[in-house]
Design a protein around this motif. Structure first.
Motif, PDB file in Angstrom:
ATOM      1  N   ALA A  19       0.843  -1.209   0.000  1.00 25.61           N
ATOM      2  CA  ALA A  19       0.000   0.000   0.000  1.00 25.61           C
ATOM      3  C   ALA A  19       0.873   1.252   0.000  1.00 25.61           C
ATOM      4  CB  ALA A  19      -0.941   0.001   1.199  1.00 25.61           C
ATOM      5  N   ARG A  20       1.948   1.239   0.767  1.00 28.15           N
ATOM      6  CA  ARG A  20       2.846   2.403   0.791  1.00 28.15           C
ATOM      7  C   ARG A  20       3.451   2.647  -0.591  1.00 28.15           C
ATOM      8  NH1 ARG A  20       3.754   0.066   5.805  1.00 28.15           N
ATOM      9  NH2 ARG A  20       5.630  -1.024   5.120  1.00 28.15           N
ATOM     10  N   PHE A  21       3.868   1.561  -1.272  1.00 31.58           N
ATOM     11  CA  PHE A  21       4.433   1.710  -2.614  1.00 31.58           C
ATOM     12  C   PHE A  21       3.402   2.292  -3.572  1.00 31.58           C
ATOM     13  CE2 PHE A  21       4.673   0.112  -6.946  1.00 31.58           C
ATOM     14  CZ  PHE A  21       5.877   0.658  -7.343  1.00 31.58           C
ATOM     15  N   TRP A  22       2.230   1.659  -3.682  1.00 25.83           N
ATOM     16  CA  TRP A  22       1.229   2.105  -4.651  1.00 25.83           C
ATOM     17  C   TRP A  22       0.659   3.474  -4.299  1.00 25.83           C
ATOM     18  CZ3 TRP A  22       1.117   0.701  -9.353  1.00 25.83           C
ATOM     19  CH2 TRP A  22       1.554  -0.579  -9.714  1.00 25.83           C
ATOM     20  N   SER A  23       0.572   3.816  -3.030  1.00 29.57           N
ATOM     21  CA  SER A  23       0.131   5.142  -2.633  1.00 29.57           C
ATOM     22  C   SER A  23       1.099   6.199  -3.160  1.00 29.57           C
ATOM     23  CB  SER A  23       0.018   5.225  -1.112  1.00 29.57           C
ATOM     24  OG  SER A  23      -0.267   6.543  -0.709  1.00 29.57           O
ATOM     25  N   TYR A  28      -2.413   8.009  -4.548  1.00 32.51           N
ATOM     26  CA  TYR A  28      -3.653   7.584  -3.898  1.00 32.51           C
ATOM     27  C   TYR A  28      -3.510   7.692  -2.384  1.00 32.51           C
ATOM     28  CZ  TYR A  28      -5.867   5.298  -7.989  1.00 32.51           C
ATOM     29  OH  TYR A  28      -6.483   5.028  -9.173  1.00 32.51           O
ATOM     30  N   GLY A  29      -4.625   7.863  -1.698  1.00 32.32           N
ATOM     31  CA  GLY A  29      -4.625   7.835  -0.243  1.00 32.32           C
ATOM     32  C   GLY A  29      -4.878   6.423   0.254  1.00 32.32           C
ATOM     33  N   ILE A  30      -4.255   6.083   1.365  1.00 34.63           N
ATOM     34  CA  ILE A  30      -4.503   4.786   1.998  1.00 34.63           C
ATOM     35  C   ILE A  30      -5.651   4.994   2.976  1.00 34.63           C
ATOM     36  CG2 ILE A  30      -3.565   2.952   3.453  1.00 34.63           C
ATOM     37  CD1 ILE A  30      -0.759   3.775   2.395  1.00 34.63           C
ATOM     38  N   THR A  31      -6.799   4.399   2.688  1.00 35.13           N
ATOM     39  CA  THR A  31      -7.958   4.583   3.557  1.00 35.13           C
ATOM     40  C   THR A  31      -8.135   3.431   4.540  1.00 35.13           C
ATOM     41  OG1 THR A  31      -9.426   3.614   1.883  1.00 35.13           O
ATOM     42  CG2 THR A  31      -9.169   6.021   1.882  1.00 35.13           C
ATOM     43  N   HIS A  32      -7.406   2.344   4.330  1.00 36.72           N
ATOM     44  CA  HIS A  32      -7.426   1.207   5.247  1.00 36.72           C
ATOM     45  C   HIS A  32      -6.176   0.380   4.978  1.00 36.72           C
ATOM     46  CE1 HIS A  32      -8.641  -2.459   7.320  1.00 36.72           C
ATOM     47  NE2 HIS A  32      -8.245  -3.093   6.248  1.00 36.72           N
ATOM     48  N   ALA A  33      -5.551  -0.112   6.028  1.00 37.30           N
ATOM     49  CA  ALA A  33      -4.421  -1.033   5.863  1.00 37.30           C
ATOM     50  C   ALA A  33      -4.234  -1.822   7.144  1.00 37.30           C
ATOM     51  CB  ALA A  33      -3.137  -0.280   5.520  1.00 37.30           C
ATOM     52  N   ASP A  34      -4.281  -3.133   7.020  1.00 38.32           N
ATOM     53  CA  ASP A  34      -3.904  -4.021   8.107  1.00 38.32           C
ATOM     54  C   ASP A  34      -3.203  -5.228   7.496  1.00 38.32           C
ATOM     55  OD1 ASP A  34      -5.889  -5.894   7.276  1.00 38.32           O
ATOM     56  OD2 ASP A  34      -7.357  -5.103   8.692  1.00 38.32           O
ATOM     57  N   GLU A  35      -2.922  -6.227   8.282  1.00 40.92           N
ATOM     58  CA  GLU A  35      -2.162  -7.372   7.781  1.00 40.92           C
ATOM     59  C   GLU A  35      -2.933  -8.214   6.771  1.00 40.92           C
ATOM     60  OE1 GLU A  35       1.086  -7.888   8.129  1.00 40.92           O
ATOM     61  OE2 GLU A  35       0.991  -5.941   9.134  1.00 40.92           O
ATOM     62  N   ARG A  36      -4.253  -8.039   6.675  1.00 36.84           N
ATOM     63  CA  ARG A  36      -5.054  -8.841   5.747  1.00 36.84           C
ATOM     64  C   ARG A  36      -5.393  -8.120   4.450  1.00 36.84           C
ATOM     65  NH1 ARG A  36     -10.145 -10.992   8.485  1.00 36.84           N
ATOM     66  NH2 ARG A  36     -10.434  -8.763   8.606  1.00 36.84           N
ATOM     67  N   ARG A  39      -6.776  -0.681   1.315  1.00 30.79           N
ATOM     68  CA  ARG A  39      -7.612  -0.005   0.307  1.00 30.79           C
ATOM     69  C   ARG A  39      -6.993   1.347   0.010  1.00 30.79           C
ATOM     70  NH1 ARG A  39     -12.452  -0.853  -1.252  1.00 30.79           N
ATOM     71  NH2 ARG A  39     -13.814   0.699  -2.169  1.00 30.79           N
ATOM     72  N   LEU A  40      -6.801   1.610  -1.271  1.00 29.56           N
ATOM     73  CA  LEU A  40      -6.261   2.888  -1.721  1.00 29.56           C
ATOM     74  C   LEU A  40      -7.291   3.549  -2.618  1.00 29.56           C
ATOM     75  CD1 LEU A  40      -3.747   0.803  -1.409  1.00 29.56           C
ATOM     76  CD2 LEU A  40      -2.491   2.694  -2.351  1.00 29.56           C
ATOM     77  N   THR A  41      -7.480   4.858  -2.424  1.00 31.11           N
ATOM     78  CA  THR A  41      -8.468   5.585  -3.209  1.00 31.11           C
ATOM     79  C   THR A  41      -7.826   6.796  -3.875  1.00 31.11           C
ATOM     80  OG1 THR A  41      -9.141   6.835  -1.265  1.00 31.11           O
ATOM     81  CG2 THR A  41     -10.396   4.862  -1.757  1.00 31.11           C
ATOM     82  N   PRO A  42      -8.331   7.155  -5.070  1.00 31.13           N
ATOM     83  CA  PRO A  42      -7.798   8.331  -5.746  1.00 31.13           C
ATOM     84  C   PRO A  42      -8.130   9.593  -4.963  1.00 31.13           C
ATOM     85  CG  PRO A  42      -9.662   7.420  -6.958  1.00 31.13           C
ATOM     86  CD  PRO A  42      -9.386   6.497  -5.816  1.00 31.13           C
ATOM     87  N   GLY A  43      -7.430  10.645  -5.271  1.00 35.54           N
ATOM     88  CA  GLY A  43      -7.650  11.912  -4.582  1.00 35.54           C
ATOM     89  C   GLY A  43      -9.038  12.480  -4.840  1.00 35.54           C
ATOM     90  N   GLY A  45     -12.201  13.988  -6.218  1.00 35.43           N
ATOM     91  CA  GLY A  45     -12.657  14.107  -7.598  1.00 35.43           C
ATOM     92  C   GLY A  45     -12.086  13.071  -8.534  1.00 35.43           C
ATOM     93  N   GLY A  46     -11.208  12.200  -8.014  1.00 34.47           N
ATOM     94  CA  GLY A  46     -10.600  11.178  -8.863  1.00 34.47           C
ATOM     95  C   GLY A  46     -11.615  10.140  -9.315  1.00 34.47           C
ATOM     96  N   GLN A  47     -11.589   9.811 -10.573  1.00 33.97           N
ATOM     97  CA  GLN A  47     -12.512   8.833 -11.124  1.00 33.97           C
ATOM     98  C   GLN A  47     -11.844   7.473 -11.338  1.00 33.97           C
ATOM     99  OE1 GLN A  47     -15.826   9.440 -11.545  1.00 33.97           O
ATOM    100  NE2 GLN A  47     -15.286  11.307 -10.458  1.00 33.97           N
ATOM    101  N   ASP A  48     -10.558   7.378 -11.053  1.00 31.13           N
ATOM    102  CA  ASP A  48      -9.855   6.110 -11.263  1.00 31.13           C
ATOM    103  C   ASP A  48     -10.387   5.048 -10.313  1.00 31.13           C
ATOM    104  OD1 ASP A  48      -8.209   7.254 -13.192  1.00 31.13           O
ATOM    105  OD2 ASP A  48      -6.731   7.878 -11.715  1.00 31.13           O
ATOM    106  N   PRO A  49     -10.210   3.787 -10.678  1.00 38.06           N
ATOM    107  CA  PRO A  49     -10.644   2.723  -9.768  1.00 38.06           C
ATOM    108  C   PRO A  49      -9.817   2.719  -8.484  1.00 38.06           C
ATOM    109  CG  PRO A  49      -9.747   1.810 -11.823  1.00 38.06           C
ATOM    110  CD  PRO A  49      -9.646   3.289 -11.910  1.00 38.06           C
TER     111      PRO A  49
END
Length: 114
Positions: A19-23, A28-36, A39-43, A45-49
């Motif tokens: 998640a740190r790499f892809w963020s 993208y923002g990391i909206t959730h991260a645990d060992e399982r 979830r990363l979301t675009p900034g 207004g971002g329309q990307d998946p």
């Protein structure tokens, strides 16, 4: 009925680490991260998946059947930046007037930058 891509799911060994790499790579923002999972979301207004990272027990052993194909206004600069973040450049490919670089994220998942 119309479909759209909402999430792209990537299997991995360590969701928080990837998640740190892809963020950093995608902005993208990391909206959730645990060992399982992560979830990363675009900034705003971002329309990307969204990117979902899911822990799986097995290591990656073969080429991806699906990969991200990322467009860059300055591919060489982006490739340098992605290498600094921990990605590996594998090969540069050409087809007609198109040129792209195949890369791997820190866990070996392939993606392309062109």
């Amino acid at each position: 009925m119309a479909l759209s891509v909402h999430n792209i799911v990537i299997d991995c060994e360590s969701p928080p680490r990837l998640a740190r790499f892809w963020s950093a790579a995608m902005g993208y923002g990391i909206t959730h991260a645990d060992e399982r999972s992560a979830r990363l979301t675009p900034g705003p207004g971002g329309q990307d998946p969204h990117l979902i990272l899911v822990k799986v027990p097995e290591r990656k052993i073969a080429k991806n059947r699906l990969h991200l194909d990322l467009a860059a206004s300055d591919p060489e600069a982006e490739i340098r930046r992605l290498r600094e973040l921990g990605a590996t450049a594998v090969a540069t490919r050409r087809m007609d007037e198109l040129t792209w670089t195949v890369m791997r994220d820190p866990e070996g998942n392939e993606f392309c930058v062109g």
